[in-house]
Design a protein around this motif. Structure first.
Motif, PDB file in Angstrom:
ATOM      1  N   PRO A 327     -77.847  22.708  -9.137  1.00 40.33           N
ATOM      2  CA  PRO A 327     -77.909  22.548  -7.731  1.00 40.33           C
ATOM      3  C   PRO A 327     -78.455  23.685  -6.787  1.00 40.33           C
ATOM      4  N   PHE A 328     -79.440  23.436  -6.057  1.00 39.44           N
ATOM      5  CA  PHE A 328     -79.898  24.665  -5.346  1.00 39.44           C
ATOM      6  C   PHE A 328     -80.176  24.113  -3.715  1.00 39.44           C
ATOM      7  N   GLN A 329     -79.631  23.238  -3.566  1.00 36.55           N
ATOM      8  CA  GLN A 329     -79.839  22.642  -2.150  1.00 36.55           C
ATOM      9  C   GLN A 329     -78.989  21.442  -1.967  1.00 36.55           C
ATOM     10  N   PHE A 330     -78.409  21.508  -0.515  1.00 33.03           N
ATOM     11  CA  PHE A 330     -77.624  20.035  -0.221  1.00 33.03           C
ATOM     12  C   PHE A 330     -78.092  19.751   1.058  1.00 33.03           C
ATOM     13  N   SER A 331     -77.883  18.560   1.495  1.00 36.90           N
ATOM     14  CA  SER A 331     -78.143  18.012   2.826  1.00 36.90           C
ATOM     15  C   SER A 331     -76.690  17.190   2.939  1.00 36.90           C
ATOM     16  N   LEU A 332     -76.313  17.391   4.095  1.00 36.77           N
ATOM     17  CA  LEU A 332     -75.055  16.630   4.399  1.00 36.77           C
ATOM     18  C   LEU A 332     -74.776  16.192   5.796  1.00 36.77           C
ATOM     19  N   HIS A 333     -74.922  14.783   6.022  1.00 37.81           N
ATOM     20  CA  HIS A 333     -74.778  14.257   7.298  1.00 37.81           C
ATOM     21  C   HIS A 333     -73.286  13.879   7.284  1.00 37.81           C
ATOM     22  N   ALA A 334     -72.544  14.155   8.269  1.00 37.23           N
ATOM     23  CA  ALA A 334     -71.126  13.681   8.751  1.00 37.23           C
ATOM     24  C   ALA A 334     -70.889  13.093   9.864  1.00 37.23           C
ATOM     25  N   LEU A 335     -70.196  11.880   9.852  1.00 33.21           N
ATOM     26  CA  LEU A 335     -70.028  10.928  10.936  1.00 33.21           C
ATOM     27  C   LEU A 335     -68.276  10.897  10.922  1.00 33.21           C
ATOM     28  N   ARG A 336     -67.882  11.501  11.975  1.00 31.02           N
ATOM     29  CA  ARG A 336     -66.388  11.713  12.104  1.00 31.02           C
ATOM     30  C   ARG A 336     -65.666  10.428  12.210  1.00 31.02           C
ATOM     31  N   ALA A 337     -66.316   9.658  13.219  1.00 32.85           N
ATOM     32  CA  ALA A 337     -65.747   8.389  13.428  1.00 32.85           C
ATOM     33  C   ALA A 337     -66.707   7.325  13.861  1.00 32.85           C
ATOM     34  N   PRO A 338     -66.594   6.031  13.637  1.00 33.10           N
ATOM     35  CA  PRO A 338     -67.650   5.126  14.059  1.00 33.10           C
ATOM     36  C   PRO A 338     -68.151   5.269  15.276  1.00 33.10           C
ATOM     37  N   HIS A 339     -69.405   5.330  15.652  1.00 36.31           N
ATOM     38  CA  HIS A 339     -70.140   5.548  16.998  1.00 36.31           C
ATOM     39  C   HIS A 339     -70.050   6.911  17.442  1.00 36.31           C
ATOM     40  N   GLU A 340     -69.503   7.736  16.689  1.00 34.34           N
ATOM     41  CA  GLU A 340     -69.651   9.280  17.322  1.00 34.34           C
ATOM     42  C   GLU A 340     -70.892   9.772  16.576  1.00 34.34           C
ATOM     43  N   HIS A 349     -80.964  27.566  -1.300  1.00 32.61           N
ATOM     44  CA  HIS A 349     -80.969  28.699  -1.695  1.00 32.61           C
ATOM     45  C   HIS A 349     -82.325  29.463  -2.094  1.00 32.61           C
ATOM     46  N   THR A 350     -82.199  30.640  -1.328  1.00 33.06           N
ATOM     47  CA  THR A 350     -83.474  31.296  -1.195  1.00 33.06           C
ATOM     48  C   THR A 350     -83.532  32.703  -1.691  1.00 33.06           C
ATOM     49  N   ASP A 351     -82.028  33.267  -2.039  1.00 35.23           N
ATOM     50  CA  ASP A 351     -82.018  34.374  -2.487  1.00 35.23           C
ATOM     51  C   ASP A 351     -82.225  34.656  -4.207  1.00 35.23           C
ATOM     52  N   PRO A 352     -83.112  35.328  -4.641  1.00 35.70           N
ATOM     53  CA  PRO A 352     -83.588  35.294  -5.835  1.00 35.70           C
ATOM     54  C   PRO A 352     -82.555  36.108  -6.703  1.00 35.70           C
ATOM     55  N   ASP A 353     -81.521  37.039  -5.932  1.00 34.04           N
ATOM     56  CA  ASP A 353     -80.821  37.898  -6.607  1.00 34.04           C
ATOM     57  C   ASP A 353     -79.268  37.376  -6.855  1.00 34.04           C
ATOM     58  N   PRO A 356     -77.487  30.231  -7.468  1.00 31.44           N
ATOM     59  CA  PRO A 356     -77.592  29.198  -6.437  1.00 31.44           C
ATOM     60  C   PRO A 356     -76.246  28.126  -6.292  1.00 31.44           C
ATOM     61  N   MET A 357     -75.762  28.084  -7.492  1.00 34.18           N
ATOM     62  CA  MET A 357     -74.453  27.280  -7.369  1.00 34.18           C
ATOM     63  C   MET A 357     -73.236  27.848  -6.474  1.00 34.18           C
ATOM     64  N   ILE A 358     -73.249  29.084  -6.753  1.00 30.12           N
ATOM     65  CA  ILE A 358     -72.202  29.825  -6.297  1.00 30.12           C
ATOM     66  C   ILE A 358     -72.306  29.796  -4.611  1.00 30.12           C
ATOM     67  N   ALA A 359     -73.634  30.210  -4.345  1.00 24.09           N
ATOM     68  CA  ALA A 359     -73.904  30.364  -3.000  1.00 24.09           C
ATOM     69  C   ALA A 359     -73.631  28.638  -2.338  1.00 24.09           C
ATOM     70  N   LEU A 360     -74.143  27.840  -3.172  1.00 26.41           N
ATOM     71  CA  LEU A 360     -74.352  26.328  -2.550  1.00 26.41           C
ATOM     72  C   LEU A 360     -72.917  25.918  -2.508  1.00 26.41           C
ATOM     73  N   ALA A 361     -71.727  25.965  -3.418  1.00 24.84           N
ATOM     74  CA  ALA A 361     -70.474  25.827  -3.408  1.00 24.84           C
ATOM     75  C   ALA A 361     -69.766  26.311  -2.173  1.00 24.84           C
ATOM     76  N   ASN A 362     -69.944  27.658  -2.059  1.00 29.93           N
ATOM     77  CA  ASN A 362     -69.226  28.369  -0.857  1.00 29.93           C
ATOM     78  C   ASN A 362     -69.739  27.884   0.452  1.00 29.93           C
ATOM     79  N   ASN A 363     -70.759  27.242   0.678  1.00 30.74           N
ATOM     80  CA  ASN A 363     -71.127  26.755   1.818  1.00 30.74           C
ATOM     81  C   ASN A 363     -70.779  25.272   1.941  1.00 30.74           C
TER      82      ASN A 363
END
Ligand code: SF4
Length: 510
Positions: A327-340, A349-353, A356-363
């Motif tokens: 995994p090198f990318q995620f998108s996450l939409h969050a809905l805290r409660a109905p109608h919120e 991930h854009t850092d070649p050094d 990606p999985m570690i950076a993605l997981a930390n985020n």
């Protein structure tokens, strides 16, 4: 008399796939109208070449045959005469048969040649069988050409391999002696060869083609040419009809090609009957109560999550296996409660050094709280990514295992036919469902429109020489695509939530 058309190893593999397809390929290729290779197919070819290069490292004294076709046969003879001990892409011709051996190796102690067939594969049984026939064809052609072949090896990826630092080809690859298996198939392939030769001498089309009795995913482009009366959307597309071939045969034999023509009393499974019923009536099946009950079980906050991944035959990153989805990318939409108000988070991930999985997981672990369901489309995929992230990062393992307990697969509403629309045409991918349920949303105008395109765009951005402007564009394209995937789930979820209940029977008659 003209020379018979040459038969190559690839021709032989086409013949194994389907003799009729082989005939069309050789005699009437215009019927096949081969489309351009997909991004996915291009990546497979690239992986194959890369693994072959790694396999060559096992033979440091090897020399490469640089020419092609007839010139390659001559060059191989020259390299053999020079007593080279390993030859890459050694090419042989016998009668009208051609075979190119990935790595030909001289066995000094036993005084014979070894054919090494290199495959960038996992070990699926169907593929294994194809590989054995492929190797047998080479064995026969090399022997017919006068080579003393004593052994045949299969060199393939070791699926237990995990990258840690530099790659050692002996660890990445495994070599299996398949000589006995090749010999078991030798006679059978010997008998096939004259049949192939006769087929290409024959100008008559090889009818009947039996895909008329097989589900759509088996058909090659010749199907439309051979069966012009079968509509593009036909009984071959009935859901899971590949598991009910007797039924498909029954429909075809009685001349029922269109879904509209399937008789009411024709025996089908429940899922198949539902599919046919909506196709005929054009009225969707919507199990309002079951959908609401399913959605009511979800706990807020709701997180709509999607990963984009990049798998490679030879792992790039530490801790990864061959073909692991990274995994090198995620998108996450969050809905805290109905109608919120809807919140959106993302990571690309854009850092070649960095890994990606570690950076993605930390985020990601900062964005997902300890409660609430995580909504995905086709959960097996995200589930496996989460397992891999947990294995790679012991500090986050608990979180990712917990996410897997909280996954909810929105696709199941459609795959289980709680909502079945005639315009889905039997499919239940997000690209089948979204245009029907949320017609104002579309992938059509995006530069990246599917997972393979995302994979390619990321590869280009990370590993190819692109200027800053191009890089920015690729970044933008990737972010837009992944965001749309999770927003699409949110919108589909909203539509499902707002389906009006069916009218009570008494009101129908008003
Ligand atoms: S449609 Fe099927 S049986 Fe016919 S030529 Fe193509 S692959 Fe072979």
């Amino acid at each position: 008399m003209t020379n018979p058309s040459p038969i190559t190893k690839s021709d032989f593999l086409r013949y194994l796939e389907c003799p009729a397809y082989f005939w069309f390929f050789k005699k009437k290729p215009e019927v096949l109208a081969e489309q351009e290779l997909s991004d996915f197919d291009k990546e497979l070819i690239k992986n194959g070449k890369e693994v072959e290069l790694w396999a060559r490292k096992l033979f440091p004294r090897g020399v490469l045959v640089n020419s092609r076709e007839a010139a390659a046969v001559k060059e191989t003879q020259k390299l053999l005469a020079e007593e080279n001990k390993a030859i890459f892409q050694a090419t042989f011709q016998a009668e009208n048969l051609y075979a190119m051996v990935d790595i030909l190796e001289w066995d000094e102690s036993l005084g014979h040649w070894i054919i090494n067939e290199v495959k960038a594969t996992s070990s699926k049984e169907k593929k294994k069988e194809e590989q054995l026939y492929d190797a047998t064809f080479q064995y026969i052609v090399a022997k017919k050409a006068g080579l003393d072949v004593g052994r045949v090896n299969l060199i393939e990826l070791n699926k237990e391999f995990r990258k840690h630092g530099g790659i050692k080809p002996r660890e990445l690859l495994q070599i299996t002696d398949i000589t006995e298996k090749v010999k078991e198939r030798e006679k059978e392939v010997q008998l096939m060869i004259p049949h192939l030769q006769r087929m290409i001498e024959n100008e008559k089309e090889p009818l009947p083609c039996d895909c008329i009795y097989k589900s759509r995913n088996n058909h090659c482009p010749a199907f439309k040419y051979l069966y012009p009366d079968v509509p593009d959307y036909s009984v071959h597309d009935i859901v899971r009809i590949g598991n009910s071939l007797k039924r498909l045969e029954g429909l075809v034999e009685s001349g029922h090609y269109a879904l509209e023509d399937v008789p009411e009393d024709f025996e089908l499974t429940k899922y198949q009957r539902n599919h046919v019923q909506v196709a005929q009536s054009k009225i969707p099946i919507i199990k309002h109560q079951e959908i609401l009950e399913t959605l009511d079980e979800l706990e807020y906050p709701l997180y709509f999550l999607d990963y984009e991944t990049y798998p490679t035959a030879v792992p790039i990153y530490d801790g990864c296996a061959p073909y692991q989805q990274v995994p090198f990318q995620f998108s996450l939409h969050a809905l805290r409660a109905p109608h919120e108000a809807l919140e959106h988070y993302e990571y690309l991930h854009t850092d070649p050094d960095a890994h990606p999985m570690i950076a993605l997981a930390n985020n990601l672990t900062k964005m997902i709280g300890q409660e609430g369901n995580i909504i995905v489309w086709n959960k097996k995929f995200e589930e496996k990514c989460n397992e891999d992230l947990a294995d790679l990062m012991p500090d986050c393992a608990e979180s990712f295992r917990d996410y897997n307990q909280r996954l909810f697969d929105l696709m199941e509403i459609f795959s289980k036919q709680l909502y079945l629309h005639p315009d889905f045409k039997g499919g239940f991918s997000i690209k089948d469902v979204l245009p029907v349920l949320v017609p104002q949303m579309s992938y059509a105008n995006l530069n990246v429109r599917d997972g393979s395109m995302a994979m390619n765009a990321w590869k280009k951005m990370m590993f190819e020489a692109v200027n800053e402007q191009e890089k920015e564009q690729l970044k933008k394209d990737l972010l837009e695509y992944c965001k749309l995937d999770t927003l699409a789930m949110v919108k589909i979820f909203e539509v499902l939530h707002s389906i009006p209940p069916p009218l009570p029977p008494s009101l129908h008659s008003v």
